[in-house]
Design a protein around this motif. Structure first.
Motif, PDB file in Angstrom:
ATOM      1  N   ALA A 160     -15.365  73.383  38.809  1.00  0.00           N
ATOM      2  CA  ALA A 160     -15.807  73.589  40.193  1.00  0.00           C
ATOM      3  C   ALA A 160     -14.947  74.628  40.899  1.00  0.00           C
ATOM      4  O   ALA A 160     -14.495  74.409  42.030  1.00  0.00           O
ATOM      5  N   PHE A 161     -14.692  75.716  40.214  1.00  0.00           N
ATOM      6  CA  PHE A 161     -13.888  76.780  40.814  1.00  0.00           C
ATOM      7  C   PHE A 161     -14.082  78.044  39.990  1.00  0.00           C
ATOM      8  O   PHE A 161     -14.538  77.992  38.847  1.00  0.00           O
ATOM      9  N   GLN A 162     -13.732  79.157  40.601  1.00  0.00           N
ATOM     10  CA  GLN A 162     -13.658  80.433  39.878  1.00  0.00           C
ATOM     11  C   GLN A 162     -12.190  80.875  39.905  1.00  0.00           C
ATOM     12  O   GLN A 162     -11.512  80.766  38.919  1.00  0.00           O
ATOM     13  N   CYS A 163     -11.702  81.324  41.087  1.00  0.00           N
ATOM     14  CA  CYS A 163     -10.271  81.665  41.154  1.00  0.00           C
ATOM     15  C   CYS A 163      -9.414  80.413  41.236  1.00  0.00           C
ATOM     16  O   CYS A 163      -8.256  80.418  40.847  1.00  0.00           O
ATOM     17  N   GLY A 164      -9.955  79.342  41.806  1.00  0.00           N
ATOM     18  CA  GLY A 164      -9.227  78.075  41.873  1.00  0.00           C
ATOM     19  C   GLY A 164      -8.331  77.920  43.079  1.00  0.00           C
ATOM     20  O   GLY A 164      -7.695  76.872  43.256  1.00  0.00           O
ATOM     21  N   PHE A 165      -8.275  78.932  43.932  1.00  0.00           N
ATOM     22  CA  PHE A 165      -7.330  78.873  45.054  1.00  0.00           C
ATOM     23  C   PHE A 165      -7.694  77.777  46.049  1.00  0.00           C
ATOM     24  O   PHE A 165      -6.833  77.179  46.669  1.00  0.00           O
ATOM     25  N   CYS A 166      -8.995  77.513  46.186  1.00  0.00           N
ATOM     26  CA  CYS A 166      -9.439  76.489  47.145  1.00  0.00           C
ATOM     27  C   CYS A 166      -9.418  75.090  46.547  1.00  0.00           C
ATOM     28  O   CYS A 166      -9.605  74.107  47.260  1.00  0.00           O
ATOM     29  N   ALA A 167      -9.239  75.011  45.214  1.00  0.00           N
ATOM     30  CA  ALA A 167      -9.510  73.745  44.521  1.00  0.00           C
ATOM     31  C   ALA A 167      -8.605  72.611  44.992  1.00  0.00           C
ATOM     32  O   ALA A 167      -9.073  71.477  45.184  1.00  0.00           O
ATOM     33  N   LEU A 209     -13.292  75.906  52.852  1.00  0.00           N
ATOM     34  CA  LEU A 209     -14.025  77.113  52.471  1.00  0.00           C
ATOM     35  C   LEU A 209     -13.783  77.467  51.008  1.00  0.00           C
ATOM     36  O   LEU A 209     -12.673  77.310  50.502  1.00  0.00           O
ATOM     37  N   CYS A 210     -14.826  77.954  50.370  1.00  0.00           N
ATOM     38  CA  CYS A 210     -14.675  78.568  49.052  1.00  0.00           C
ATOM     39  C   CYS A 210     -15.382  79.910  49.110  1.00  0.00           C
ATOM     40  O   CYS A 210     -16.508  80.001  49.565  1.00  0.00           O
ATOM     41  N   ARG A 211     -14.734  80.965  48.657  1.00  0.00           N
ATOM     42  CA  ARG A 211     -15.337  82.297  48.695  1.00  0.00           C
ATOM     43  C   ARG A 211     -15.884  82.716  47.336  1.00  0.00           C
ATOM     44  O   ARG A 211     -16.526  83.740  47.231  1.00  0.00           O
ATOM     45  N   CYS A 212     -15.629  81.916  46.291  1.00  0.00           N
ATOM     46  CA  CYS A 212     -15.994  82.365  44.946  1.00  0.00           C
ATOM     47  C   CYS A 212     -17.235  81.689  44.380  1.00  0.00           C
ATOM     48  O   CYS A 212     -17.960  82.295  43.599  1.00  0.00           O
ATOM     49  N   HIS A 233     -11.161  87.206  50.329  1.00  0.00           N
ATOM     50  CA  HIS A 233     -10.567  86.407  49.253  1.00  0.00           C
ATOM     51  C   HIS A 233      -9.664  85.395  49.924  1.00  0.00           C
ATOM     52  O   HIS A 233      -8.932  85.717  50.874  1.00  0.00           O
ATOM     53  N   LEU A 234      -9.705  84.166  49.418  1.00  0.00           N
ATOM     54  CA  LEU A 234      -8.990  83.113  50.149  1.00  0.00           C
ATOM     55  C   LEU A 234      -7.472  83.327  50.101  1.00  0.00           C
ATOM     56  O   LEU A 234      -6.756  83.009  51.051  1.00  0.00           O
ATOM     57  N   GLU A 235      -6.989  83.860  48.989  1.00  0.00           N
ATOM     58  CA  GLU A 235      -5.560  84.217  48.931  1.00  0.00           C
ATOM     59  C   GLU A 235      -5.400  85.574  49.611  1.00  0.00           C
ATOM     60  O   GLU A 235      -6.000  86.562  49.172  1.00  0.00           O
TER      61      GLU A 235
END
Ligand code: FES
Length: 901
Positions: free
Chosen positions: A79-86, A112-115, A329-331
């Motif tokens: 349930a992630f792509q970059c994983g920063f929001c996970a 929020l998730c941007r990916c 991008h969240l980061e």
């Protein structure tokens, strides 16, 4: 905690890096932690309020060595792509009780998730398992295998750029220009230097006076050298004025406020058409710009387009415009630089192109290549926004100047004021068609607003021209473009790279022509789109800022994508028929579609390299220069190697994106990683395979090489004998003909095989308010073979939702002084989980012979079709073609109002 410190920074200072920063005001949820089991956005909680409470971060969620069930659910659904929001998502979702589970999307609206487009997150919340278990002996490619870093992502152990202790590091803050155009006449730093903990103030007088471009292109000649690290002329609100380094962030911030700057105000211009008029304020000296504010003009023509127009029965001419949007991008951008014990400069950074960033640092500061090391670890999204050197230069220079480590991180507001965005464009299409609906000539003129600096300005507009004129590939085509300096913050590379602008205009334009001809829109497009075997005629005329390469469509499932998508959406039953909503006379429904053709890397330019080393136990170290920003590159490249070497993914130990340790890569952009870097991995793996078979044949099984193959961690002889890879490794390293089995390979491609897609949308339009509600998006996409389908569908879903924001609600807006007013997630609206339409992705696979295991690109094409598909659906609902995005209520209402009046 320090006075005023929030819980987020306090916890991070203690080393709990699973607590992320995506914004600074409680909008994104990346910093979610529990206080006594209740989730809070920790950036909103004063740290002292944590006293006496049990605080749980993602690191504390697993217990007894077992993942929390929500961590497991995110792992299983990927349930992630970059994983920063996970981490924040999991911390929120792990508290849901039965009542919350009745409306999961609403409950997640604070995260929020941007990916991902939230689709896989929704899967996790519903217990859907998307990843496959590895099965011995079954090929790796084409399967949804787990990201090798998945467990560290869901446990908060994955280290993103600034998730490392930085003891002794100075904090860097930048004073930014309040004026859109001004010259600095004096800077006084005494008061700033008096702040306790202040170390130094740097201005334009303290940095090398060398012009360069912030773009990290392999070929730097495609970008204008029009930028200084710090300048005495400021050309947009938000440009750097001075840099302060201090022992604490607060001291550096305070010092920025106390620097006294006197400015001579200069006239500013924000509209590119006005900027081209005689007498407009000029931004750059003649040596930088081609003609006044026109940084460059572009001309490409095939034959004489006027000859083509003479063959047409009708000529349609329309003008379109697109807006400015951000990557988000969240980061945020972050870098940490230091002098190592080896005396070298080390830069840990959030870059999509660390190798090119290193070249730029060497150029700017007169350093030898061997003295600089640039690398990334996990990156929390990029989407092109990190294909620039926006922070590494200051961080590196101040490290060199002070001898101390320096840490630099953008706030969310600085992302909006001072980072990059998508180029806004005005596009004028002129198209000649026969009465039978055949396009015989096409002309496109674009005014590209490149803002204050020209980085990516040429190449983005070149791609706009190329995509705008090759998707339908008229036999006579002409592209002209003016790339214009204005006093807005500089746009740059953004996923899609010029194609979303021109495909919006092109697809609305072709629909308008079909309507004018009385033809079915799909049939008109089908009659004209590029097919297998077609030479993309503008490819030679329009290279990306350099000599172009001839291109031919080698594979395409576009017709199937359109047919499958149309069937799935019920296109023929609904188009032109589904207008009214019973009982709600102010609502109208519509269905729309668009097609898209993109590229796969830049032909003859992008280069990737990889090396593979065999270990004693038969596992492999896989090293490549490509960067995984959330694209799944680490997984996909490891799958290519694993399949070639007949081992499970687990046997590939991945190292990426490091100028000291991995081979070179031009960077993660242009949808190139799977195809170009994957090509390098495939070659290296084939070489290692050959070495393994050779050693086995000569020294172990004493047979012919042709009798052997690799599978399931073994070398298999056709007569039934076999040895394990571990035996081969030990034998080759320690027993006979001792040598290290390893290989390095590079890859670049002279072609860029296009992926294709059909994008469909259903909307409801409120005829009284102009509000458009997007009900459903479906994309059928031909990306060759999807090496990892769950990762690829995550890319498509996330890309579609970013594109939905572009089409529907995202827009960077400025006041009359050129100062951005959309500076946060309150004013710049991203789609949230509770607002999502129904999303569907269908892969229609082809086998691209030039790609590793048949792959083409998938990363950018989802950005291309959503805006025109929405326009098409709004037309179906209202009968109005709207030629400007985003489709905000105001814009749509005005169009309805003007039609009525
Ligand atoms: Fe959600 Fe990247 S995976 S922000």
């Amino acid at each position: 905690p320090a006075p005023g410190q929030c819980l987020r920074t306090f916890l991070r200072d203690l080393g709990w890096f699973g607590v992320k920063k995506g914004c600074d005001q409680g909008d994104c949820g990346a910093c979610t932690v529990w206080l006594d089991g209740v989730p809070y956005h920790s950036c909103l909680v004063p740290a002292f309020r944590g006293a006496g409470h049990e605080i749980t971060t993602i690191e504390g969620l697993a217990s007894d060595g077992k993942l929390h069930k929500m961590q497991q659910a995110f792992l299983d659904a990927q349930a992630f792509q970059c994983g920063f929001c996970a981490a924040g998502m999991i911390m929120t979702a792990a508290t849901f009780d039965a009542k919350a589970r009745e409306d999961l999307r609403h409950m997640l609206k604070g995260n929020l998730c941007r990916c991902t487009g939230y689709h896989s997150i929704d899967d996790a919340l519903h217990g859907v398992v998307n990843v496959e278990d590895e099965v011995a002996g079954v090929e790796a490619c084409g399967r949804s295998l787990r990201n090798p870093f998945a467990e560290s992502i869901v446990t908060g152990k994955a280290h993103y750029t600034l998730d490392v202790p930085a003891e002794g590091a100075l904090h860097l803050k930048v004073l930014r220009s309040p004026h859109a155009h001004a010259r600095i006449t004096s800077i006084k730093r005494d008061k700033a230097m008096a702040v306790p903990g202040m170390v130094a103030v740097f201005t334009w007088e303290d940095v090398p006076r060398k012009l360069y471009s912030t773009a990290t292109h392999e070929d730097h000649l495609v970008d204008p050298d029009d930028t200084y690290v710090l300048d005495n002329v400021l050309r947009f609100v938000g440009q750097r004025v001075a840099a302060c380094v201090a022992e604490t962030e607060a001291a550096a911030e305070e010092a920025c406020r106390l620097i006294e700057v006197e400015y001579e105000l200069l006239p500013a211009v924000f509209d590119p058409e006005i900027a081209m008029e005689p007498g407009a304020p000029i931004l750059h000296e003649k040596s930088v710009a081609f003609r006044d504010n026109v940084y460059v003009d572009i001309h490409g023509e095939l034959g004489s387009v006027e000859d083509g127009f003479r063959q047409a029965d009708a000529i349609h001419e329309m003008t379109y415009s697109t807006s400015r949007v951000q990557h988000v991008h969240l980061e945020t951008h972050g870098s940490l630089a230091w002098r190592g014990e080896d005396g070298r400069l080390h830069v840990r950074t959030s870059s999509q192109a660390p190798f090119i960033a290193k070249q730029k640092l060497c150029y700017l500061f007169g350093l030898y290549d061997r003295d600089v090391h640039v690398f990334t670890e996990r990156i929390g999204g990029g989407f092109g926004g990190k294909q620039e050197m926006l922070i590494e230069d200051l961080c590196a220079h101040l490290t060199i100047a002070t001898g101390r480590p320096v840490r630099f991180e953008y706030t969310r507001e600085q992302e909006f004021t001072s980072a990059r965005s998508r180029h806004p464009q005005i596009l004028r299409f002129r198209t000649g068609v026969t009465t039978e609906g055949k396009i015989v000539a096409a002309e496109l003129y674009i005014i590209g607003n490149t803002g204050a600096y020209g980085t990516h300005g040429l190449t983005v507009q070149m791609v706009s021209g190329f995509r705008g004129l090759t998707t339908y590939n008229a036999p006579y085509s002409k592209f002209t473009c003016d790339v214009v300096y204005t006093n807005i913050p500089t746009p740059g590379a953004y996923r899609g790279y010029g194609a979303p602008q021109s495909l919006f205009a092109l697809e609305v334009h072709t629909e308008e022509i079909a309507v004018a001809l009385g033809m079915d829109v799909i049939e008109f497009k089908r009659k004209n789109w590029s097919n297998v075997g077609d030479a993309l005629i503008m490819a030679v005329a329009l290279g990306e800022g350099r000599e172009g390469k001839p291109q031919v469509v080698t594979t395409s499932a576009l017709a199937e994508c359109v047919d499958i998508g149309a069937r799935a959406m019920g296109w023929y039953e609904k188009r032109g028929k589904l207008k009214d909503v019973p009982g709600k006379p102010h609502l109208r429904k519509g269905i729309g579609m668009a097609i898209a053709m993109h590229g796969t890397g830049i032909a003859g330019l992008d280069m990737g390299a990889a090396s593979i080393k065999m270990n004693d136990d038969g596992s492999f170290n896989l090293l490549f220069g490509a960067t995984d920003l959330g694209t799944g590159a680490d997984t996909v490249l490891a799958q290519i190697a694993a399949e070639t070497l007949g081992v499970p993914l687990n046997d590939m130990i991945v190292y990426a994106s490091d100028t000291d340790f991995t081979p070179f890569d031009t960077g993660a952009y242009a949808s190139s990683t799977t195809y170009v870097s994957g090509g390098a991995v495939l070659k290296a793996a084939e070489d290692v395979k050959r070495q393994i078979l050779d050693h086995t044949a000569r020294h172990m099984l004493h047979c012919s090489l042709e009798d052997l193959d690799l599978d399931d961690r073994r070398v298999l002889h056709r007569d039934g004998r076999s040895v394990t890879l571990e035996q081969v490794a030990l034998h080759s390293l320690h027993q006979e003909d001792q040598h290290q089995i390893m290989a390095t390979a590079s890859h670049m491609s002279d072609i860029s095989p296009p992926p294709f897609a059909a994008q469909f949308a259903e909307v409801t339009v409120d005829m009284e308010t102009g509000q458009v509600t997007v009900d459903r998006l479906l994309m059928a996409v031909d990306c060759g073979i999807a090496i990892n389908p769950i990762t690829a569908s995550g890319q498509v879903e996330g890309g579609m939702v970013q594109a939905l924001g572009y089409a529907h609600c995202e827009e960077m807006r400025y006041d009359e002084q050129g100062s951005i007013v959309t500076r946060d997630f309150g004013s710049y609206h991203l789609y949230r989980a509770n607002e999502m339409p129904e999303l569907e992705v269908i892969f229609v696979e082809t086998y691209e012979p030039s790609g590793p295991y048949g792959a083409k690109a998938v990363a950018e094409i989802p950005k291309d079709g959503v805006a025109p598909a929405l326009a098409s659906a709004i037309f179906d609902a209202t009968g109005i073609h709207i030629r400007e995005i985003p489709f905000t209520p105001e814009r749509v209402w005005r169009a309805i109002y003007h039609q009525k009046s």
